[in-house]
Design a protein around this motif. Structure first.
Motif, short mmCIF file in Angstrom:
data_model
loop_
_atom_site.label_atom_id
_atom_site.label_comp_id
_atom_site.label_asym_id
_atom_site.label_seq_id
_atom_site.Cartn_x
_atom_site.Cartn_y
_atom_site.Cartn_z
N LEU A 138 0.80 -1.23 0.00
CA LEU A 138 0.00 0.00 0.00
C LEU A 138 0.83 1.28 0.00
CD1 LEU A 138 -2.71 -0.87 2.68
CD2 LEU A 138 -3.10 -0.47 0.25
N LEU A 139 1.76 1.37 0.92
CA LEU A 139 2.40 2.66 1.20
C LEU A 139 3.23 3.23 0.04
CD1 LEU A 139 2.64 4.86 3.29
CD2 LEU A 139 4.53 3.58 4.35
N PRO A 140 4.01 2.46 -0.69
CA PRO A 140 4.81 3.07 -1.76
C PRO A 140 3.96 3.78 -2.82
CG PRO A 140 5.69 0.93 -1.22
CD PRO A 140 4.37 1.04 -0.50
N GLY A 141 2.87 3.18 -3.23
CA GLY A 141 2.00 3.84 -4.20
C GLY A 141 1.34 5.08 -3.64
N ILE A 142 0.90 5.00 -2.39
CA ILE A 142 0.28 6.15 -1.74
C ILE A 142 1.29 7.29 -1.61
CG2 ILE A 142 -0.74 7.01 0.41
CD1 ILE A 142 -1.86 4.15 0.83
N LEU A 143 2.51 6.98 -1.18
CA LEU A 143 3.53 8.03 -1.04
C LEU A 143 3.85 8.69 -2.37
CD1 LEU A 143 6.04 6.34 1.45
CD2 LEU A 143 4.48 8.25 1.94
N ARG A 202 -3.38 14.24 6.29
CA ARG A 202 -4.69 13.63 6.57
C ARG A 202 -5.17 12.78 5.40
NH1 ARG A 202 -9.12 16.62 10.01
NH2 ARG A 202 -7.93 16.83 11.93
N ALA A 203 -4.98 13.29 4.21
CA ALA A 203 -5.40 12.54 3.02
C ALA A 203 -4.59 11.25 2.89
CB ALA A 203 -5.24 13.39 1.76
N LEU A 204 -3.29 11.33 3.17
CA LEU A 204 -2.43 10.15 3.11
C LEU A 204 -2.85 9.11 4.15
CD1 LEU A 204 1.33 10.17 2.49
CD2 LEU A 204 0.42 8.74 4.29
N VAL A 205 -3.07 9.54 5.37
CA VAL A 205 -3.47 8.63 6.45
C VAL A 205 -4.83 8.00 6.13
CG1 VAL A 205 -4.21 8.55 8.87
CG2 VAL A 205 -2.07 9.70 8.25
N THR A 206 -5.76 8.79 5.63
CA THR A 206 -7.08 8.27 5.27
C THR A 206 -6.97 7.23 4.17
OG1 THR A 206 -8.09 10.39 5.89
CG2 THR A 206 -9.41 8.91 4.52
N ALA A 207 -6.19 7.53 3.15
CA ALA A 207 -6.01 6.59 2.04
C ALA A 207 -5.40 5.28 2.53
CB ALA A 207 -5.14 7.21 0.95
N PHE A 208 -4.41 5.37 3.40
CA PHE A 208 -3.77 4.16 3.92
C PHE A 208 -4.77 3.35 4.76
CE2 PHE A 208 -1.29 1.46 6.63
CZ PHE A 208 -0.29 0.99 5.79
N ALA A 209 -5.49 4.01 5.64
CA ALA A 209 -6.46 3.30 6.49
C ALA A 209 -7.54 2.62 5.65
CB ALA A 209 -7.08 4.27 7.50
#
Length: 178
Positions: free
Chosen positions: A104-109, A120-127
């Protein structure tokens, strides 16, 4: 409403404020752990092969490749950073085990860097991505097959969910992304 519609609605409609405090706390911890794994993994000699490959492919220099002296597009940065994040295999696991952070995290980052997304958007997307990943893993548990490694099965749809969330896609767009 079918399962895909329900999942798409959850992804599109979930807001940071909807996420329970314990989940937010755990999400932040997992993200920090993932970044620590990325930094440590980026120093492993095996990752130099991945970086050289990514550098040869080129790409718009819009995203960080951790440990490299070049930048590339979001897709290639996510690929290289995912390899670095997973190389040591120290990431936390869900139940059932899915290697959720490195899928998950590499694509989100990378996408957050391109989009200049908020924390907040990053944390929400990860959750949201983690929730989708764990729900798919739980639903598929009875059909678990050893020839397939969980990150390859659960990672793509959960990453699509997380990135759709980060991009603010509506329900129909999320369904198409899934």
């Amino acid at each position: 409403m079918n399962a895909t519609e329900q999942i798409a609605r959850f992804i599109a409609k979930t807001r940071y404020e909807d996420i329970p405090r314990p989940v937010l706390d755990a999400t932040r911890t997992i993200i920090l752990d993932g970044i620590a794994n990325l930094l440590a993994g980026s120093r492993q000699p095996e990752i130099e092969h991945v970086r050289r490959y990514v550098e040869r492919l080129g790409g718009r220099p819009e995203c960080t490749v951790v440990g490299a002296s070049f930048r590339t597009n979001a897709l290639m940065a996510a690929f290289a950073n995912a390899a670095a994040m997973h190389v040591l295999d120290y990431e936390p696991q869900g139940i059932p085990s899915t290697h959720g952070t490195s899928t998950l995290l590499p694509g989100i980052l990378a996408l957050a860097e391109v989009e200049a997304a908020s924390g907040r958007a990053l944390v929400t997307a990860f959750a949201v991505g983690w929730e989708i990943q764990q729900r798919i893993a739980m639903a598929a548990r009875k059909s678990e097959s050893r020839p397939f490694h969980p990150p390859g099965i659960y990672g793509p749809p959960s990453s699509a969910a997380a990135c759709a969330k980060l991009l603010g896609l509506d329900e129909q767009q999320v369904r198409m992304a899934l």
